[in-house]
Design a protein around this motif. Structure first.
Motif, short mmCIF file in Angstrom:
data_model
loop_
_atom_site.label_atom_id
_atom_site.label_comp_id
_atom_site.label_asym_id
_atom_site.label_seq_id
_atom_site.Cartn_x
_atom_site.Cartn_y
_atom_site.Cartn_z
N GLU A 1 36.79 31.35 50.28
CA GLU A 1 38.01 31.49 49.47
C GLU A 1 38.36 30.17 48.77
N ASN B 1 36.12 29.73 45.92
CA ASN B 1 36.50 30.63 44.84
C ASN B 1 37.67 30.06 44.03
N ARG B 2 38.64 29.49 44.71
CA ARG B 2 39.76 28.86 44.00
C ARG B 2 39.27 27.70 43.13
N MET C 1 32.62 38.25 50.01
CA MET C 1 33.96 38.41 50.59
C MET C 1 34.13 39.79 51.19
#
Length: 110
Positions: free
Chosen positions: A20, A23-24, A67
């Motif tokens: 995550e 991904n950000r 994910m």
């Protein structure tokens, strides 16, 4: 046995957080790439720009698959799945490296 299960759950949560976070970071890179200040000024740089943009899109589609597997607990620490996750993390590293290379190339005179 319970300790092994708890350890596996912690590893999966750690992987989820890491994926995550990556991904950000990719979202931020895409925002920068879309800004006027990072616009290419010559044909060769336009090619790198589009290659980088395509790499980001490929990463994002792979991100969604990974994910989904992590959240559904289909991705465990078995070798086959571990390799898939390592491949995804390596994609991120390569994308980050390519973006840095693109930024350095923009700083060079044409």
């Amino acid at each position: 046995m319970e300790h092994i299960t708890q350890n596996n759950i912690e590893k999966q949560q750690e992987l989820l957080v890491r994926v995550e976070r990556n991904n950000r970071m990719v979202q931020r890179l895409l925002e920068k790439l879309s800004s006027y200040t990072y616009e290419p000024k010559c044909p060769r740089r336009f090619e790198k720009f589009y290659e980088l943009h395509k790499s980001i899109q490929n990463y994002k589609s792979h991100q969604k698959k990974v994910m989904s597997k992590i959240k559904q607990r289909e991705l465990d620490m078995a070798d086959a799945h571990h390799n898939e996750l390592n491949h995804h993390l390596n994609l991120f590293k390569q994308l980050e490296s390519d973006f840095a290379s693109y930024l350095l190339d923009l700083q060079k005179p044409r």
